[in-house]
Design a protein around this motif. Structure first.
Motif, PDB file in Angstrom:
ATOM      1  N   HIS A 278      -7.633  -9.714 -50.289  1.00  0.00           N
ATOM      2  CA  HIS A 278      -7.648  -9.075 -51.614  1.00  0.00           C
ATOM      3  C   HIS A 278      -8.337  -7.717 -51.530  1.00  0.00           C
ATOM      4  O   HIS A 278      -7.871  -6.740 -52.120  1.00  0.00           O
TER       5      HIS A 278
ATOM      6  N   PHE B 284      -7.083  -3.757 -52.463  1.00  0.00           N
ATOM      7  CA  PHE B 284      -7.761  -2.902 -53.464  1.00  0.00           C
ATOM      8  C   PHE B 284      -9.029  -2.325 -52.844  1.00  0.00           C
ATOM      9  O   PHE B 284     -10.125  -2.480 -53.383  1.00  0.00           O
TER      10      PHE B 284
ATOM     11  N   LEU C  34     -11.583  -0.174 -54.834  1.00  0.00           N
ATOM     12  CA  LEU C  34     -12.394  -0.915 -55.811  1.00  0.00           C
ATOM     13  C   LEU C  34     -13.572  -1.610 -55.127  1.00  0.00           C
ATOM     14  O   LEU C  34     -14.681  -1.660 -55.662  1.00  0.00           O
ATOM     15  N   TYR C  35     -13.323  -2.147 -53.936  1.00  0.00           N
ATOM     16  CA  TYR C  35     -14.398  -2.851 -53.226  1.00  0.00           C
ATOM     17  C   TYR C  35     -15.408  -1.875 -52.624  1.00  0.00           C
ATOM     18  O   TYR C  35     -16.573  -2.218 -52.459  1.00  0.00           O
TER      19      TYR C  35
ATOM     20  N   GLU D 282     -16.319   0.784 -54.181  1.00  0.00           N
ATOM     21  CA  GLU D 282     -17.154   1.120 -55.336  1.00  0.00           C
ATOM     22  C   GLU D 282     -18.051  -0.055 -55.720  1.00  0.00           C
ATOM     23  O   GLU D 282     -19.111   0.121 -56.291  1.00  0.00           O
ATOM     24  N   ASN D 283     -17.602  -1.273 -55.444  1.00  0.00           N
ATOM     25  CA  ASN D 283     -18.362  -2.464 -55.826  1.00  0.00           C
ATOM     26  C   ASN D 283     -18.336  -3.489 -54.687  1.00  0.00           C
ATOM     27  O   ASN D 283     -17.647  -4.495 -54.749  1.00  0.00           O
TER      28      ASN D 283
ATOM     29  N   GLY E 166     -18.529  -7.304 -54.912  1.00  0.00           N
ATOM     30  CA  GLY E 166     -17.337  -8.036 -55.336  1.00  0.00           C
ATOM     31  C   GLY E 166     -16.809  -8.940 -54.229  1.00  0.00           C
ATOM     32  O   GLY E 166     -16.141  -9.933 -54.489  1.00  0.00           O
TER      33      GLY E 166
ATOM     34  N   SER F 271     -15.218 -15.581 -58.046  1.00  0.00           N
ATOM     35  CA  SER F 271     -13.972 -15.636 -58.816  1.00  0.00           C
ATOM     36  C   SER F 271     -12.770 -16.003 -57.945  1.00  0.00           C
ATOM     37  O   SER F 271     -12.450 -15.298 -56.983  1.00  0.00           O
TER      38      SER F 271
ATOM     39  N   THR G 161      -9.796 -15.679 -58.808  1.00  0.00           N
ATOM     40  CA  THR G 161      -8.678 -14.784 -59.115  1.00  0.00           C
ATOM     41  C   THR G 161      -8.616 -13.602 -58.151  1.00  0.00           C
ATOM     42  O   THR G 161      -7.614 -12.903 -58.094  1.00  0.00           O
ATOM     43  N   THR G 162      -9.708 -13.359 -57.412  1.00  0.00           N
ATOM     44  CA  THR G 162      -9.688 -12.241 -56.462  1.00  0.00           C
ATOM     45  C   THR G 162      -9.570 -12.777 -55.027  1.00  0.00           C
ATOM     46  O   THR G 162     -10.281 -12.337 -54.132  1.00  0.00           O
TER      47      THR G 162
ATOM     48  N   ARG H 168       0.404 -12.040 -64.946  1.00  0.00           N
ATOM     49  CA  ARG H 168      -0.752 -12.852 -64.573  1.00  0.00           C
ATOM     50  C   ARG H 168      -1.390 -13.416 -65.834  1.00  0.00           C
ATOM     51  O   ARG H 168      -1.435 -12.747 -66.866  1.00  0.00           O
TER      52      ARG H 168
ATOM     53  N   ILE I 191      -5.042 -15.282 -66.871  1.00  0.00           N
ATOM     54  CA  ILE I 191      -6.355 -15.763 -66.434  1.00  0.00           C
ATOM     55  C   ILE I 191      -6.961 -16.562 -67.585  1.00  0.00           C
ATOM     56  O   ILE I 191      -7.186 -16.041 -68.685  1.00  0.00           O
TER      57      ILE I 191
ATOM     58  N   LEU J 137     -14.329  -5.832 -61.580  1.00  0.00           N
ATOM     59  CA  LEU J 137     -13.508  -5.708 -60.373  1.00  0.00           C
ATOM     60  C   LEU J 137     -12.203  -6.501 -60.519  1.00  0.00           C
ATOM     61  O   LEU J 137     -11.133  -6.026 -60.170  1.00  0.00           O
ATOM     62  N   THR J 138     -12.314  -7.710 -61.062  1.00  0.00           N
ATOM     63  CA  THR J 138     -11.109  -8.527 -61.287  1.00  0.00           C
ATOM     64  C   THR J 138     -10.142  -7.766 -62.191  1.00  0.00           C
ATOM     65  O   THR J 138      -8.957  -7.645 -61.896  1.00  0.00           O
TER      66      THR J 138
ATOM     67  N   ARG K 276      -9.999  -4.547 -62.901  1.00  0.00           N
ATOM     68  CA  ARG K 276      -9.459  -3.314 -62.321  1.00  0.00           C
ATOM     69  C   ARG K 276      -8.415  -3.613 -61.261  1.00  0.00           C
ATOM     70  O   ARG K 276      -7.414  -2.905 -61.147  1.00  0.00           O
TER      71      ARG K 276
ATOM     72  N   GLU L 247      -6.424  -6.189 -61.203  1.00  0.00           N
ATOM     73  CA  GLU L 247      -5.210  -6.614 -61.912  1.00  0.00           C
ATOM     74  C   GLU L 247      -4.491  -5.399 -62.520  1.00  0.00           C
ATOM     75  O   GLU L 247      -3.272  -5.328 -62.511  1.00  0.00           O
TER      76      GLU L 247
END
Lengths: 250, 192
Positions: free
Chosen positions: A63, A67, A70-71, A73-74, A77, A82, A84-85, B168, B170, B178-179, B181, B183
């Motif tokens: 994942h 992205f 995004l990772y 920057e964070n 994460g 979660s 979902t990621t 999607r 959720i 993060l989730t 962004r 998506e």
């Protein structure tokens, strides 16, 4: 269909719980079967454990690769709880690779190890079917048949029930170990062939198939290839065992 | 039965016959069960789940005006179903607001649907004011949208692409920024 178990403020994903139960059953079954296949049960448990951990890490890294900005920057994460990621293909690849490397390093024999894992894999297939019943995923195409179920705005083939029943029958076939045992790898390859054949047949009733050119269902092509590969593997192992037996004068 | 099968496996000619028969029957079954896109979800049947067309609805907005989902066709949409009494709903609101502000220039739409039938308009308005939320809030006073979207837990979030197809769902929260962004990036890139 019951995708969420609401306990007060807690929304538990029922399909996820069923899958966890399936994995738990798979570990127990593998440990039990290991002794009969002559595989060290402790080493097999380690293989499953490492493969599961690698699967989770691989799924998160997969994942993150999709992205990556995004990772960056964070970065925390990466450690988020979660689900979902997580990315399933990379997770499966990492779990498979880790299992392969561990079996090689621990000196576990390949085919008996796969045979020992098979009843567990078959149990996971039942859990996947039950999870589909709970979530309404893997639904059927609209159908005018007496046993159709009302789902997602139409009367449909109950494909989730078909797949669960097929998985239960295949699971039952993995429990008995034939004597004399035809050849190492027999249980695993028979399970693969039966699962592929079931999917090849049942995919025709699905309403969510991914289509290729000409409306051909992708999973049917994949299943047919898996079925033929399993039969090829069975032929090669059977003839190899026969040749070895002849050399020993059996 | 098993011994016959094993005998076929060991005999090269019989095995070749078996493989040819399986390949032929499999190919015939695959060809006869091919489907047109209309027979699968690619036919855009309305339904509150991945791969289906997001069911259309019209609601009044908090602060006046109305909102019709299908009028947003052409832009990716995040539909967040929430209630003010639900802690995870409240916790994910700041992330939704940040993402809304960040991606507005890329035509991302975020709509919070307050399930007013299970909440109160005053409490919803109070929360929106206290948090300084900038995205529009629609009021589901009769609970029609909660039923239409088969809502089973608070919050539930639908990610809908520019063609109006749900990509999607959720269930539960709170979603991290993060989730959200990731998506949104997937929606904007047109990938799952």
């Amino acid at each position: 269909m019951y995708p969420v178990l609401q306990i007060g403020p807690l929304a538990l994903q029922f399909p996820g719980l069923l899958l966890l139960l399936g994995v738990w059953a798979a570990v127990l079954l593998a440990e039990r079967r290991a002794r009969r296949e002559g595989v060290h049960s402790g080493a097999l448990s380690n293989l499953i454990f490492y493969a599961l951990i690698a699967g989770l890490v691989g799924a998160r890294l997969g994942h993150a690769m999709r992205f990556i900005q995004l990772y960056f920057e964070n970065p925390l994460g990466l450690l988020a709880l979660s689900p979902t990621t997580l990315s399933l293909p990379e997770g499966l690849l990492a779990a498979g690779l880790t299992g392969w490397i561990y079996h090689y390093r621990a000196g576990l024999p390949l085919w008996p190890t796969l045979d020992a894992l098979t009843p567990g894999l078959a149990a996971v297939m039942i859990a996947i079917g039950l999870a589909h019943i709970a979530s309404g995923d893997a639904f059927g195409s609209p159908a005018d048949i007496p046993w159709a179920i009302r789902l997602w705005g139409a009367r449909r083939h109950p494909t989730q029930i078909y797949e669960t029943l097929a998985a239960a029958l295949i699971f039952a076939s993995t429990l008995r170990r034939p004597t004399p045992y035809p050849f190492p790898g027999y249980t695993f390859l028979r399970f693969t062939a039966l699962t592929a054949a079931a999917r090849l047949f049942l995919e025709a009733f699905r309403g969510d198939s991914l289509l290729m050119l000409g409306g051909i269902r992708t999973m049917q092509v994949v299943s047919l290839a898996a079925l033929l590969l399993a039969l090829l593997g069975m032929h090669l192992l059977a003839t190899r065992t026969q040749a070895a037996d002849s050399r020993l004068g059996l | 039965m098993r011994s016959i099968f094993l005998a076929w496996l060991k005999d090269r000619r019989r095995w070749a016959l078996l493989m040819t028969a399986v390949a032929l029957l499999g190919a015939i079954w695959t060809a006869t069960s091919s489907a047109s896109p209309q027979e699968t979800t690619q036919g855009r049947i309305p339904g509150p789940r991945q791969g289906f067309l997001a069911p259309d609805f019209e609601l009044e907005l908090l602060g006046g005006g109305s909102f019709v989902l299908s009028e947003l066709r052409g832009s990716p949409v995040i539909l967040n179903l929430w209630a003010s009494w639900c802690p995870p709903c409240r916790l994910e609101m700041p992330a939704l607001d940040t993402v809304y502000a960040e991606y507005q220039d890329q035509h991302l739409q975020i709509v919070g649907v307050n399930i007013t039938a299970q909440d109160s308009e005053g409490a919803a308005a109070g929360l929106v004011r206290a948090m300084g939320l900038r995205f529009p809030i629609a009021l589901d006073r009769e609970g029609g949208v909660a039923r239409l979207y088969q809502m089973r837990a608070f919050p539930t979030t639908f990610f809908i692409d520019a063609q109006g197809v749900v990509q999607r769902v959720i269930v539960g929260g709170p979603m991290s920024e993060l989730t959200l962004r990731s998506e949104v990036e997937a929606l904007l890139a047109g990938v799952d």
